[in-house]
Design a protein around this motif. Structure first.
Motif, mmCIF file in Angstrom:
data_model
loop_
_atom_site.group_PDB
_atom_site.id
_atom_site.type_symbol
_atom_site.label_atom_id
_atom_site.label_comp_id
_atom_site.label_asym_id
_atom_site.label_seq_id
_atom_site.Cartn_x
_atom_site.Cartn_y
_atom_site.Cartn_z
ATOM 1 N N ARG A 129 0.680 -0.962 -0.072
ATOM 2 C CA ARG A 129 -0.024 -0.057 0.142
ATOM 3 C C ARG A 129 0.703 1.334 0.082
ATOM 4 O O ARG A 129 1.650 1.536 0.833
ATOM 5 N N GLY A 130 0.703 2.268 -0.986
ATOM 6 C CA GLY A 130 1.417 3.381 -1.044
ATOM 7 C C GLY A 130 1.525 3.940 -2.312
ATOM 8 O O GLY A 130 0.635 3.274 -3.399
ATOM 9 N N TRP A 131 2.378 4.903 -2.586
ATOM 10 C CA TRP A 131 2.269 5.569 -3.884
ATOM 11 C C TRP A 131 3.401 5.176 -4.727
ATOM 12 O O TRP A 131 4.433 4.909 -4.585
ATOM 13 N N THR A 132 2.980 4.732 -6.061
ATOM 14 C CA THR A 132 3.846 4.031 -6.965
ATOM 15 C C THR A 132 4.053 5.129 -7.957
ATOM 16 O O THR A 132 3.373 5.894 -8.487
ATOM 17 N N ILE A 133 5.333 5.240 -8.291
ATOM 18 C CA ILE A 133 5.695 6.435 -9.104
ATOM 19 C C ILE A 133 6.639 5.854 -10.484
ATOM 20 O O ILE A 133 7.536 5.305 -10.045
ATOM 21 N N GLY A 149 3.696 4.104 3.195
ATOM 22 C CA GLY A 149 2.899 4.553 4.439
ATOM 23 C C GLY A 149 3.327 3.873 5.419
ATOM 24 O O GLY A 149 3.162 2.556 5.368
ATOM 25 N N SER A 150 3.420 4.432 6.790
ATOM 26 C CA SER A 150 3.323 3.838 8.090
ATOM 27 C C SER A 150 2.433 4.311 8.820
ATOM 28 O O SER A 150 2.084 5.633 8.865
ATOM 29 N N THR A 151 1.868 3.347 9.762
ATOM 30 C CA THR A 151 0.921 3.981 10.923
ATOM 31 C C THR A 151 1.414 4.735 11.874
ATOM 32 O O THR A 151 2.604 4.266 12.374
ATOM 33 N N LYS A 169 -7.756 8.052 20.950
ATOM 34 C CA LYS A 169 -6.736 7.699 19.990
ATOM 35 C C LYS A 169 -7.097 7.269 18.861
ATOM 36 O O LYS A 169 -8.096 6.453 18.649
ATOM 37 N N ARG A 170 -6.663 7.849 17.390
ATOM 38 C CA ARG A 170 -6.878 7.326 16.435
ATOM 39 C C ARG A 170 -5.629 7.117 15.513
ATOM 40 O O ARG A 170 -4.621 7.783 15.719
ATOM 41 N N ASP A 171 -5.887 6.196 14.347
ATOM 42 C CA ASP A 171 -4.806 6.252 13.437
ATOM 43 C C ASP A 171 -4.748 7.139 12.274
ATOM 44 O O ASP A 171 -5.680 7.558 11.822
ATOM 45 N N SER A 172 -3.555 7.108 11.658
ATOM 46 C CA SER A 172 -3.381 8.237 10.568
ATOM 47 C C SER A 172 -2.512 7.495 9.610
ATOM 48 O O SER A 172 -1.978 6.366 9.926
ATOM 49 N N LEU A 173 -1.851 8.233 8.808
ATOM 50 C CA LEU A 173 -0.870 7.562 7.744
ATOM 51 C C LEU A 173 0.285 8.588 7.602
ATOM 52 O O LEU A 173 -0.128 9.986 7.436
ATOM 53 N N VAL A 174 1.416 8.492 7.937
ATOM 54 C CA VAL A 174 2.502 9.359 7.542
ATOM 55 C C VAL A 174 3.546 8.896 6.614
ATOM 56 O O VAL A 174 3.515 7.572 6.375
ATOM 57 N N PRO A 537 6.882 15.929 1.511
ATOM 58 C CA PRO A 537 7.671 15.962 2.634
ATOM 59 C C PRO A 537 7.235 16.689 3.596
ATOM 60 O O PRO A 537 6.404 17.854 3.887
ATOM 61 N N ASP A 538 7.369 16.050 4.934
ATOM 62 C CA ASP A 538 6.629 16.625 6.289
ATOM 63 C C ASP A 538 7.530 17.811 6.452
ATOM 64 O O ASP A 538 8.692 18.007 6.785
ATOM 65 N N PRO A 539 6.506 19.068 6.614
ATOM 66 C CA PRO A 539 7.092 20.456 6.641
ATOM 67 C C PRO A 539 7.959 20.394 8.093
ATOM 68 O O PRO A 539 8.674 21.341 8.339
ATOM 69 N N LYS A 540 7.561 19.629 9.145
ATOM 70 C CA LYS A 540 8.107 19.747 10.275
ATOM 71 C C LYS A 540 9.168 18.679 10.614
ATOM 72 O O LYS A 540 9.760 18.806 11.793
ATOM 73 N N ALA A 541 9.515 18.067 9.742
ATOM 74 C CA ALA A 541 10.489 16.932 9.884
ATOM 75 C C ALA A 541 11.983 17.471 10.250
ATOM 76 O O ALA A 541 12.221 18.738 9.682
ATOM 77 N N ALA A 542 12.671 16.936 11.090
ATOM 78 C CA ALA A 542 13.995 17.446 11.498
ATOM 79 C C ALA A 542 14.943 17.299 10.508
ATOM 80 O O ALA A 542 15.716 18.417 10.347
ATOM 81 N N GLU A 543 14.784 16.220 9.453
ATOM 82 C CA GLU A 543 15.750 16.196 8.587
ATOM 83 C C GLU A 543 15.072 16.260 7.286
ATOM 84 O O GLU A 543 13.918 15.823 7.079
#
Length: 570
Positions: A129-133, A149-151, A169-174, A537-543
């Protein structure tokens, strides 16, 4: 002699009992620790990709030692003690897909009493499951990449029936933790696009399950295993050495678990009946063109999930939309063997309720630009009642229109529901690139040059185009992950809907993921505002994350199984 011994033993027992009764309860009887409530912060089930890291840290509260309990911990995997894992939390990572049972135990050291809770961890392939490019390398080679994606979990505040706020608590995808580049070297050359065969939605109680499959359209079409993305077969090999005499150069295709309809560049459609629902390649194309050599200009995807979805849409050479009957089905829910139906591969005109041909599907001067599956729910909780429907973008001259329709099929007749048909003008479009369909949330996102537009289908004339965003580069391709899920708790009811997730590939080779935020009003849930928010890309990511690929040709969201197309499971 025996009687004397028995008497003495009995007397001793009485004396002992008397001592217990006369001791004024001087023995030190300590209360035993009990668990207050249940073990929390540990779900009953988890879903992760192979190689992904999952840490579980359960919580508990004792009735006596509430602050600093004197306890020990143990963890079991599939019933076996995990050596060295004796802390309050445990981290898991699996290389092999499957379902694993994890058991956590907290042990009261004073009494030796053990309290336990178990969970199932479903480990899927990283490519399920995820984005195929699909992109084109510098030498014209096809390059396939994957963003998985990871939960993760987060907390929201909801209110119970008394109005009391409760943290839920609920799940999402990152995204971003699982990026694979060039997953299949030597795939082919001159890539043109991607196609998803969504697979088979097994009936309740079925003993087999079917993953989806990715088709790479290039110089030589390749069909890839949905779990590993390894090549299963080249499409031309499924003619079993008996290729059409006029030559074979496919331009479009529709594939279900039971049949394949491939349109060749000469306008002929070639048909293959599958023999098992869990093997997409247990089939062979017939090299005789469909319907006595009738000519077509298009054939379009069909995600077949039940008995109401037995027709594949196609467009004839005289520009009429018709249905190709696909009535084959598994013998029963215990066997994937498919029973062929004599009506399969018949070409049917679309008719009205009176039996006349439905002229709304005589397109005249309008041309189909693209057509993608949508949904027409009768019951959102039951995919077995789902009707087949599509969203088609039409073009007449320089003007664009959006057609939405839903049809019923009974092998002999295809009719369209009048309350599920609309054809509306989209005057804002001038340079269409691609369209993504959010089938559960009932809207499309359309790329027009560098502009991104939102439009609800199925709302008739009430719906209006809304601009979502303008990029600094033209948009190349779009993909949709429609995250409908019915998460229900007895104390707070249904949790709020997850926002749909939109994949965007730009002409500069960058790939982005956004959530589409809708504001709705009224009983018709008409959207009044729409916007996007960047997730990857996650705008809040440290890297920083490298979201640049080669020259992107196409992107799709890969569901893993056609059930996920209807109801996303976190």
């Amino acid at each position: 002699m025996k009687k004397i011994i028995i008497y003495m033993i009995g007397l001793a027992s009485v004396v002992g009992l008397s001592g217990c009764l006369d001791d004024n309860n001087n023995y030190n009887y300590e209360k035993v620790n009990e668990l207050v409530g249940a073990i929390s912060n540990m779900e009953g089930k988890y879903s992760i990709a192979s190689g992904e890291v999952l840490t579980i840290t359960p919580s508990f509260k004792f009735s006596i030692d509430t602050e600093v309990p004197d306890v020990s911990y143990e963890w079991l995997l599939d019933g076996n003690l995990i050596p060295g894992e004796n802390k309050a939390s445990c981290t898991f990572s699996f290389e092999r897909s499957g379902v694993y049972e994890v058991t956590y135990s907290v042990i009261d050291n004073k009494s030796g009493v053990k309290f336990s809770k178990s969970a199932n961890i479903t480990v899927r392939s990283p490519f399920t499951r995820g984005w195929t490019i699909l992109s084109e390398g510098g030498g014209g080679e096809s390059v396939l990449s994957f963003v998985g994606g990871s939960t993760t979990s987060y907390n929201i505040i909801m209110y119970d029936r008394t109005g009391k706020p409760i943290e839920v608590k609920r799940d999402s995808l990152v995204y971003g933790s699982l990026i694979f580049r060039d997953v299949l070297p030597g795939l082919g050359s001159h890539p043109k696009g991607l196609f998803l065969n969504a697979g088979y939605a097994t009936d309740y109680g079925a003993v087999y399950d079917v993953s989806d499959e990715v088709i790479v359209m290039q110089d030589r079409w390749a069909e890839l295993n949905g779990k590993t993305l390894e090549r299963s077969v080249y499409s031309d090999e499924e003619f079993r050495g008996d290729l059409p005499s006029a030559g074979f150069n496919p331009v479009s295709i529709s594939m279900t678990y039971s049949a394949k309809a491939m349109l060749n560049e000469d306008g002929y459609i070639y048909w293959a009946n599958n023999s098992t629902a869990d093997d997409f390649h247990a089939c062979a194309y017939v090299n005789v063109p469909l319907n006595n050599g009738q000519k077509f200009t298009g054939v379009y995807p069909s995600y077949k999930v039940n008995k109401y979805q037995m027709a594949i849409p196609a467009c004839t050479a005289d520009n009429k939309i018709v249905g190709l009957i696909d009535a084959n089905a598994p013998k029963n829910d215990k066997s994937p063997v498919i029973m062929e139906d004599s009506k399969t591969s018949n070409v049917l005109k679309i008719t009205t309720s009176t039996g006349d041909e439905d002229t709304r599907f005589h397109l005249g001067n309008k041309k189909i630009v693209t057509m993608l599956p949508a949904t027409c729910f009768y019951d959102k909780e039951d995919w077995t009642t789902e009707r087949a429907s599509w969203v088609a973008l039409l073009k007449e001259g320089a003007a664009y229109k959006l057609m939405y329709f839903c049809w019923d099929t009974n092998k002999k007749v295809i009719t369209v529901r009048n309350d599920k048909f609309s054809e509306l003008d989209l005057p804002q479009l001038t340079a269409f690139t691609d369209m993504a369909v959010f089938n559960n949330k009932r809207y499309v996102v359309i790329a027009d040059g560098a502009d991104l537009w939102y439009f609800q289908f199925g709302q008739g004339a009430m719906a209006t185009m809304k601009k979502l965003h303008t990029f600094d580069k033209p948009i190349k391709s779009l993909g949709a992950n429609d995250t409908y899920s019915s998460e229900y708790r007895s104390d707070v009811g249904y949790q709020p809907e997850h926002n749909g997730q939109l994949g965007v590939a730009l002409e500069d080779g960058t790939f982005w993921i956004y959530e589409v935020i809708e504001k709705k009003s009224g009983p018709e849930e008409l959207c009044t505002e729409a916007s996007i928010n960047q997730l990857f890309p996650d705008p809040k990511a440290a890297e920083p994350v490298n979201n640049k690929f080669d020259k992107i040709v196409d992107i799709i969201y890969k569901y893993g199984n056609v059930k996920e197309f209807l109801m996303f499971q976190f």
